[in-house]
Design an enzyme around this catalytic site. Sequence first.
Site, PDB file in Angstrom:
ATOM      1  N   ASP A  88       0.887  -1.167   0.000  1.00  0.00           N
ATOM      2  CA  ASP A  88       0.000   0.000   0.000  1.00  0.00           C
ATOM      3  C   ASP A  88       0.919   1.210   0.000  1.00  0.00           C
ATOM      4  O   ASP A  88       1.630   1.467   0.974  1.00  0.00           O
ATOM      5  CB  ASP A  88      -0.890  -0.010   1.252  1.00  0.00           C
ATOM      6  CG  ASP A  88      -1.850   1.182   1.264  1.00  0.00           C
ATOM      7  OD1 ASP A  88      -1.595   2.182   0.558  1.00  0.00           O
ATOM      8  OD2 ASP A  88      -2.852   1.107   1.995  1.00  0.00           O
ATOM      9  N   VAL A 142      -6.591   4.751 -21.306  1.00  0.00           N
ATOM     10  CA  VAL A 142      -6.544   3.286 -21.290  1.00  0.00           C
ATOM     11  C   VAL A 142      -7.818   2.695 -20.673  1.00  0.00           C
ATOM     12  O   VAL A 142      -8.351   3.211 -19.680  1.00  0.00           O
ATOM     13  CB  VAL A 142      -5.317   2.814 -20.472  1.00  0.00           C
ATOM     14  CG1 VAL A 142      -5.237   1.298 -20.451  1.00  0.00           C
ATOM     15  CG2 VAL A 142      -4.037   3.409 -21.043  1.00  0.00           C
ATOM     16  N   VAL A 146      -2.758  18.105 -10.467  1.00  0.00           N
ATOM     17  CA  VAL A 146      -1.685  18.640  -9.620  1.00  0.00           C
ATOM     18  C   VAL A 146      -0.794  17.502  -9.100  1.00  0.00           C
ATOM     19  O   VAL A 146       0.437  17.626  -9.070  1.00  0.00           O
ATOM     20  CB  VAL A 146      -2.272  19.460  -8.446  1.00  0.00           C
ATOM     21  CG1 VAL A 146      -1.174  19.847  -7.459  1.00  0.00           C
ATOM     22  CG2 VAL A 146      -2.992  20.699  -8.962  1.00  0.00           C
ATOM     23  N   GLN A 171     -10.538  15.422  -1.958  1.00  0.00           N
ATOM     24  CA  GLN A 171      -9.928  14.893  -3.188  1.00  0.00           C
ATOM     25  C   GLN A 171      -8.452  15.294  -3.257  1.00  0.00           C
ATOM     26  O   GLN A 171      -7.599  14.490  -3.629  1.00  0.00           O
ATOM     27  CB  GLN A 171     -10.666  15.436  -4.416  1.00  0.00           C
ATOM     28  CG  GLN A 171     -12.094  14.949  -4.509  1.00  0.00           C
ATOM     29  CD  GLN A 171     -12.743  15.269  -5.857  1.00  0.00           C
ATOM     30  OE1 GLN A 171     -12.070  15.526  -6.846  1.00  0.00           O
ATOM     31  NE2 GLN A 171     -14.060  15.227  -5.888  1.00  0.00           N
ATOM     32  N   PHE A 218     -10.457  10.768  -8.512  1.00  0.00           N
ATOM     33  CA  PHE A 218     -11.868  10.852  -8.146  1.00  0.00           C
ATOM     34  C   PHE A 218     -12.687  11.108  -9.412  1.00  0.00           C
ATOM     35  O   PHE A 218     -12.342  11.983 -10.212  1.00  0.00           O
ATOM     36  CB  PHE A 218     -12.097  11.987  -7.136  1.00  0.00           C
ATOM     37  CG  PHE A 218     -11.643  11.640  -5.747  1.00  0.00           C
ATOM     38  CD1 PHE A 218     -12.550  11.211  -4.787  1.00  0.00           C
ATOM     39  CD2 PHE A 218     -10.303  11.732  -5.400  1.00  0.00           C
ATOM     40  CE1 PHE A 218     -12.133  10.873  -3.498  1.00  0.00           C
ATOM     41  CE2 PHE A 218      -9.874  11.403  -4.125  1.00  0.00           C
ATOM     42  CZ  PHE A 218     -10.785  10.974  -3.162  1.00  0.00           C
ATOM     43  N   SER A 238       0.584  11.612 -16.195  1.00  0.00           N
ATOM     44  CA  SER A 238      -0.567  11.859 -17.079  1.00  0.00           C
ATOM     45  C   SER A 238      -0.384  13.198 -17.771  1.00  0.00           C
ATOM     46  O   SER A 238       0.208  14.122 -17.208  1.00  0.00           O
ATOM     47  CB  SER A 238      -1.848  11.891 -16.252  1.00  0.00           C
ATOM     48  OG  SER A 238      -2.908  12.420 -17.008  1.00  0.00           O
ATOM     49  N   ALA A 277      -7.311  17.957  -8.708  1.00  0.00           N
ATOM     50  CA  ALA A 277      -6.344  17.410  -7.746  1.00  0.00           C
ATOM     51  C   ALA A 277      -5.465  16.367  -8.434  1.00  0.00           C
ATOM     52  O   ALA A 277      -4.264  16.260  -8.169  1.00  0.00           O
ATOM     53  CB  ALA A 277      -7.092  16.780  -6.574  1.00  0.00           C
ATOM     54  N   TYR A 278      -6.086  15.602  -9.326  1.00  0.00           N
ATOM     55  CA  TYR A 278      -5.330  14.569 -10.059  1.00  0.00           C
ATOM     56  C   TYR A 278      -4.226  15.227 -10.889  1.00  0.00           C
ATOM     57  O   TYR A 278      -3.073  14.793 -10.877  1.00  0.00           O
ATOM     58  CB  TYR A 278      -6.307  13.797 -10.953  1.00  0.00           C
ATOM     59  CG  TYR A 278      -5.687  12.726 -11.802  1.00  0.00           C
ATOM     60  CD1 TYR A 278      -5.344  11.490 -11.256  1.00  0.00           C
ATOM     61  CD2 TYR A 278      -5.459  12.929 -13.167  1.00  0.00           C
ATOM     62  CE1 TYR A 278      -4.785  10.492 -12.051  1.00  0.00           C
ATOM     63  CE2 TYR A 278      -4.902  11.943 -13.960  1.00  0.00           C
ATOM     64  CZ  TYR A 278      -4.567  10.725 -13.393  1.00  0.00           C
ATOM     65  OH  TYR A 278      -4.011   9.738 -14.187  1.00  0.00           O
ATOM     66  N   ASN A 323       3.308   2.875 -10.608  1.00  0.00           N
ATOM     67  CA  ASN A 323       2.086   2.918 -11.408  1.00  0.00           C
ATOM     68  C   ASN A 323       0.832   3.192 -10.576  1.00  0.00           C
ATOM     69  O   ASN A 323      -0.183   3.636 -11.123  1.00  0.00           O
ATOM     70  CB  ASN A 323       1.955   1.569 -12.133  1.00  0.00           C
ATOM     71  CG  ASN A 323       0.709   1.457 -12.962  1.00  0.00           C
ATOM     72  OD1 ASN A 323       0.519   2.208 -13.905  1.00  0.00           O
ATOM     73  ND2 ASN A 323      -0.159   0.517 -12.602  1.00  0.00           N
TER      74      ASN A 323
HETATM   75  N1  LIG Z   1      -6.351   4.778 -17.462  1.00  0.00           N
HETATM   76  C1  LIG Z   1      -5.980   5.895 -18.046  1.00  0.00           C
HETATM   77  O1  LIG Z   1      -6.595   6.327 -19.023  1.00  0.00           O
HETATM   78  C2  LIG Z   1      -4.787   6.656 -17.537  1.00  0.00           C
HETATM   79  C3  LIG Z   1      -4.387   7.817 -18.228  1.00  0.00           C
HETATM   80  C4  LIG Z   1      -3.270   8.514 -17.785  1.00  0.00           C
HETATM   81  C5  LIG Z   1      -2.570   8.052 -16.680  1.00  0.00           C
HETATM   82  N2  LIG Z   1      -2.975   6.929 -16.026  1.00  0.00           N
HETATM   83  C6  LIG Z   1      -2.188   6.504 -14.864  1.00  0.00           C
HETATM   84  O2  LIG Z   1      -1.834   5.153 -15.045  1.00  0.00           O
HETATM   85  C7  LIG Z   1      -1.657   4.527 -13.773  1.00  0.00           C
HETATM   86  C8  LIG Z   1      -2.448   3.250 -13.754  1.00  0.00           C
HETATM   87  O3  LIG Z   1      -3.809   3.615 -13.830  1.00  0.00           O
HETATM   88  P1  LIG Z   1      -4.949   2.620 -14.316  1.00  0.00           P
HETATM   89  O4  LIG Z   1      -5.593   3.225 -15.475  1.00  0.00           O
HETATM   90  O5  LIG Z   1      -4.452   1.225 -14.394  1.00  0.00           O
HETATM   91  O6  LIG Z   1      -5.936   2.834 -13.089  1.00  0.00           O
HETATM   92  P2  LIG Z   1      -6.680   1.772 -12.179  1.00  0.00           P
HETATM   93  O7  LIG Z   1      -7.313   0.776 -13.052  1.00  0.00           O
HETATM   94  O8  LIG Z   1      -7.571   2.566 -11.276  1.00  0.00           O
HETATM   95  O9  LIG Z   1      -5.470   1.142 -11.402  1.00  0.00           O
HETATM   96  C9  LIG Z   1      -4.765   1.895 -10.461  1.00  0.00           C
HETATM   97  C10 LIG Z   1      -4.153   0.931  -9.533  1.00  0.00           C
HETATM   98  O10 LIG Z   1      -3.515   1.680  -8.475  1.00  0.00           O
HETATM   99  C11 LIG Z   1      -3.799   0.981  -7.301  1.00  0.00           C
HETATM  100  N3  LIG Z   1      -3.706   1.789  -6.089  1.00  0.00           N
HETATM  101  C12 LIG Z   1      -4.466   2.824  -5.736  1.00  0.00           C
HETATM  102  N4  LIG Z   1      -4.111   3.267  -4.526  1.00  0.00           N
HETATM  103  C13 LIG Z   1      -3.102   2.463  -4.104  1.00  0.00           C
HETATM  104  C14 LIG Z   1      -2.327   2.392  -2.929  1.00  0.00           C
HETATM  105  N5  LIG Z   1      -2.514   3.228  -1.905  1.00  0.00           N
HETATM  106  N6  LIG Z   1      -1.370   1.447  -2.842  1.00  0.00           N
HETATM  107  C15 LIG Z   1      -1.169   0.583  -3.856  1.00  0.00           C
HETATM  108  N7  LIG Z   1      -1.889   0.580  -4.978  1.00  0.00           N
HETATM  109  C16 LIG Z   1      -2.840   1.518  -5.102  1.00  0.00           C
HETATM  110  C17 LIG Z   1      -5.202   0.473  -7.467  1.00  0.00           C
HETATM  111  O11 LIG Z   1      -5.416  -0.571  -6.575  1.00  0.00           O
HETATM  112  P3  LIG Z   1      -6.909  -1.027  -6.166  1.00  0.00           P
HETATM  113  O12 LIG Z   1      -7.317  -1.906  -7.275  1.00  0.00           O
HETATM  114  O13 LIG Z   1      -6.699  -1.695  -4.876  1.00  0.00           O
HETATM  115  O14 LIG Z   1      -7.738   0.223  -6.076  1.00  0.00           O
HETATM  116  C18 LIG Z   1      -5.198   0.025  -8.894  1.00  0.00           C
HETATM  117  O15 LIG Z   1      -4.759  -1.290  -9.037  1.00  0.00           O
HETATM  118  C19 LIG Z   1      -2.114   5.534 -12.731  1.00  0.00           C
HETATM  119  O16 LIG Z   1      -0.992   6.166 -12.173  1.00  0.00           O
HETATM  120  C20 LIG Z   1      -2.928   6.534 -13.554  1.00  0.00           C
HETATM  121  O17 LIG Z   1      -2.946   7.802 -12.954  1.00  0.00           O
HETATM  122  C21 LIG Z   1      -4.066   6.225 -16.423  1.00  0.00           C
END
Ligand SMILES: NC(=O)c1ccc[n+]([C@@H]2O[C@H](COP(=O)([O-])OP(=O)(O)OC[C@H]3O[C@@H](n4cnc5c(N)ncnc54)[C@H](OP(=O)(O)O)[C@@H]3O)[C@@H](O)[C@H]2O)c1
Length: 261
Positions: free
Chosen positions: A52, A217, A183, A95, A84, A129, A180-181, A79
């Site tokens: 975590d 994604v 920032v 947030q 929010f 991002s 917030a995201y 990653n």
């Molecule tokens: N998807 C997009 O379009 C997009 C675009 C730009 C950037 N990103 C970035 O890409 C990265 C991956 O995002 P994603 O799209 O795969 O989002 P996601 O599906 O929401 O996955 C994010 C992961 O982070 C984990 N997480 C959250 N808080 C945590 C904590 N305190 N400790 C450990 N793990 C934690 C979540 O775990 P839980 O499953 O337990 O919640 C989840 O597995 C993120 O940094 C996101 O900001 C995503």
Amino acid sequence: MLRNDQMYMMRQTVWHVDYLVYVLARDQERGEKAYQEMQQQGCSNIRFHALDVSDTSSIDKLKTFIETKYGGLDVLVNNAGIMFGQSSNASFAEQARETVKVNFTGTLNVSQSLLPLLRPHARVVNVGSQLGKLKNLSLDLQAKFSSDDLTVEDLVSIMNQFVSAAETGSHTSSGWPNSAYGVSKVGMMALTRIQSRELAKSGKEDIVVNLCCPGWVQSDMGGAKAHLSVDEGADTPVFLALLPPGSPCGQFFFKREVIQW
Ligand SMILES: NC(=O)c1ccc[n+]([C@@H]2O[C@H](COP(=O)([O-])OP(=O)(O)OC[C@H]3O[C@@H](n4cnc5c(N)ncnc54)[C@H](OP(=O)(O)O)[C@@H]3O)[C@@H](O)[C@H]2O)c1
């Protein structure tokens, strides 16, 4: 990007040949499920460990585990992230607190704990991002974040100022965006640049740290309408994890290319 994964570590003796990847997740059950699914798909060099990123004792346990079992690591992918949704009932102050805590402070604490374990030629990939672009801030804040003299202490203080401004509702009048995201991801890029400078000074051989935007994604965060599959979203992070010696460092990547922050 791969379902429940937050970060991967590879133990490599030869590029692409002998490595071990750790899937890290805060939820033991979901993490183990993701790990088992990957094993069933033929990924035999996958392991799981709980993490975590918002819990320093959890980070400490991981560090001790890696140090004791492997003595170091070759790739770190930060990653983990939260955002929010627009339908969230959380106040902007909440947030700001939560998003900065996980995305920025979590990445910072994991990095400060694990970067000392990096072996020569290691790669660090921070997943940011394009919502975290400098242009979304006032000119004064842009100058602070992009200063070549910025230290981790300065950066933490600036991020705390954002949270305080969010708590009093004065963030937009103080030059911050209403995201917030965004920032939190600006903070991650500023951190990436500091890490790049510090690693260069450390004298460790050929350690490269960069940040990337994976694109929009189809993950839990991105939703089903996103343009990219999870595999496509993982392309640039994996590309950065395997960069050859002499590659750009401290840069913002998108689609395998350096882009302007
Ligand atoms: N998807 C997009 O379009 C997009 C675009 C730009 C950037 N990103 C970035 O890409 C990265 C991956 O995002 P994603 O799209 O795969 O989002 P996601 O599906 O929401 O996955 C994010 C992961 O982070 C984990 N997480 C959250 N808080 C945590 C904590 N305190 N400790 C450990 N793990 C934690 C979540 O775990 P839980 O499953 O337990 O919640 C989840 O597995 C993120 O940094 C996101 O900001 C995503």
